[in-house]
Design a protein around this motif. Sequence first.
Motif, PDB file in Angstrom:
ATOM      1  N   LEU A 177      36.249  37.932  32.986  1.00 40.60           N
ATOM      2  CA  LEU A 177      37.269  39.094  32.453  1.00 40.60           C
ATOM      3  C   LEU A 177      36.500  40.388  33.020  1.00 40.60           C
ATOM      4  N   LEU A 178      35.484  40.091  32.511  1.00 37.39           N
ATOM      5  CA  LEU A 178      34.396  41.707  33.147  1.00 37.39           C
ATOM      6  C   LEU A 178      34.255  41.552  34.612  1.00 37.39           C
ATOM      7  N   LEU A 179      34.138  40.189  35.077  1.00 37.30           N
ATOM      8  CA  LEU A 179      34.553  41.025  36.509  1.00 37.30           C
ATOM      9  C   LEU A 179      35.455  41.554  36.653  1.00 37.30           C
ATOM     10  N   ASP A 180      37.038  40.989  36.523  1.00 38.10           N
ATOM     11  CA  ASP A 180      37.909  41.755  37.006  1.00 38.10           C
ATOM     12  C   ASP A 180      38.232  43.301  36.235  1.00 38.10           C
ATOM     13  N   LEU A 181      37.571  43.688  34.580  1.00 39.15           N
ATOM     14  CA  LEU A 181      37.802  44.658  34.327  1.00 39.15           C
ATOM     15  C   LEU A 181      37.098  45.384  34.952  1.00 39.15           C
ATOM     16  N   THR A 182      35.859  45.618  35.644  1.00 34.95           N
ATOM     17  CA  THR A 182      35.089  45.653  36.572  1.00 34.95           C
ATOM     18  C   THR A 182      35.444  46.474  37.992  1.00 34.95           C
ATOM     19  N   SER A 183      37.135  45.921  38.490  1.00 40.83           N
ATOM     20  CA  SER A 183      36.418  45.346  39.998  1.00 40.83           C
ATOM     21  C   SER A 183      36.890  46.633  40.296  1.00 40.83           C
ATOM     22  N   ARG A 184      37.569  47.632  39.537  1.00 43.57           N
ATOM     23  CA  ARG A 184      38.076  49.299  40.643  1.00 43.57           C
ATOM     24  C   ARG A 184      36.607  49.568  40.371  1.00 43.57           C
ATOM     25  N   ILE A 185      35.954  49.723  40.014  1.00 41.04           N
ATOM     26  CA  ILE A 185      34.646  50.792  40.488  1.00 41.04           C
ATOM     27  C   ILE A 185      33.158  49.398  40.771  1.00 41.04           C
ATOM     28  N   SER A 186      33.301  49.016  41.409  1.00 42.10           N
ATOM     29  CA  SER A 186      32.398  47.708  41.796  1.00 42.10           C
ATOM     30  C   SER A 186      32.776  47.842  43.333  1.00 42.10           C
ATOM     31  N   ASP A 187      31.707  47.398  44.353  1.00 42.00           N
ATOM     32  CA  ASP A 187      31.716  47.024  46.081  1.00 42.00           C
ATOM     33  C   ASP A 187      31.005  45.883  46.220  1.00 42.00           C
ATOM     34  N   GLU A 188      31.527  45.590  46.973  1.00 44.65           N
ATOM     35  CA  GLU A 188      30.357  44.362  47.877  1.00 44.65           C
ATOM     36  C   GLU A 188      29.040  44.489  47.524  1.00 44.65           C
ATOM     37  N   HIS A 189      28.467  45.855  47.246  1.00 43.99           N
ATOM     38  CA  HIS A 189      27.215  45.933  47.068  1.00 43.99           C
ATOM     39  C   HIS A 189      26.345  46.035  45.222  1.00 43.99           C
ATOM     40  N   THR A 190      27.529  45.861  45.113  1.00 48.76           N
ATOM     41  CA  THR A 190      27.178  45.691  43.557  1.00 48.76           C
ATOM     42  C   THR A 190      27.190  44.763  42.868  1.00 48.76           C
ATOM     43  N   GLU A 191      25.666  44.660  41.570  1.00 52.72           N
ATOM     44  CA  GLU A 191      25.301  43.625  41.125  1.00 52.72           C
ATOM     45  C   GLU A 191      24.967  43.518  39.587  1.00 52.72           C
ATOM     46  N   TYR A 192      25.524  42.307  39.445  1.00 57.06           N
ATOM     47  CA  TYR A 192      25.677  42.699  38.138  1.00 57.06           C
ATOM     48  C   TYR A 192      24.418  41.841  36.843  1.00 57.06           C
ATOM     49  N   LEU A 193      24.788  42.593  35.817  1.00 55.02           N
ATOM     50  CA  LEU A 193      23.454  41.794  35.323  1.00 55.02           C
ATOM     51  C   LEU A 193      24.514  41.528  33.579  1.00 55.02           C
ATOM     52  N   PHE A 194      24.513  40.072  33.025  1.00 59.58           N
ATOM     53  CA  PHE A 194      25.318  40.142  31.689  1.00 59.58           C
ATOM     54  C   PHE A 194      24.155  38.925  31.144  1.00 59.58           C
ATOM     55  N   TYR A 195      24.179  39.641  29.636  1.00 59.16           N
ATOM     56  CA  TYR A 195      23.425  39.065  28.424  1.00 59.16           C
ATOM     57  C   TYR A 195      24.033  37.776  27.988  1.00 59.16           C
TER      58      TYR A 195
END
Length: 196
Positions: free
Chosen positions: A143-161
């Motif tokens: 869901l986090l990936l879905d919710l942020t799909s409009r403000i990310s691109d192929e260069h975006t990294e994610y850090l989830f705790y």
Amino acid sequence: MELLQYLNAEGIVLDDGIIGKLEGFAVLLHEWNQVHNLTGARSVVAIYDNIVDSLYPLTFIRIPKTLLDVGTGAGFPGLVLAIALPETEVVLAEPLKKRVSFLKYAAIDLGLKNVTVEAKRVENVVYEAFDMISSRAVTNTKLLLDLTSRISDEHTEYLFYKGSRVFDEIAQVEGQMSYDIIQKNQRNYLYIKNET
């Protein structure tokens, strides 16, 4: 024990000015929390534990130029990362008014010029793609990936705790990304990397 000792024990190296701001944040949050019930961390020591938890990924991530923190709450990890990374532009997305008030006050009080607080849910945040998107204990990974799909691109990294459910969560999205899970105590840090 001083915050410096907690940080040193985890190999987190910061200059004295940043540590002073982190201590100031801990005092401020402790004061506000007694009136506004912002976090379950009821003592300065408990706040220090959360600061160390927020900062531990600095030992293994690439430092981003822009960072969005989803559901910052009382400041973990977004505001704490903003203090430690003064060259990183940090946007804190937090919909609850009392937490927004605290985050804005803390940013001004601590002189953080790299922080913007968006008083809205992440799906309503409008920005160019971020270098990194972080979140702690907000919702599941897919869901986090879905919710942020409009403000990310192929260069975006994610850090989830994450907690122990990260392995089930990652199974739902596996095959779509390169990632590491760094385990420390009860925490699983999910670091989704880009390949560039």
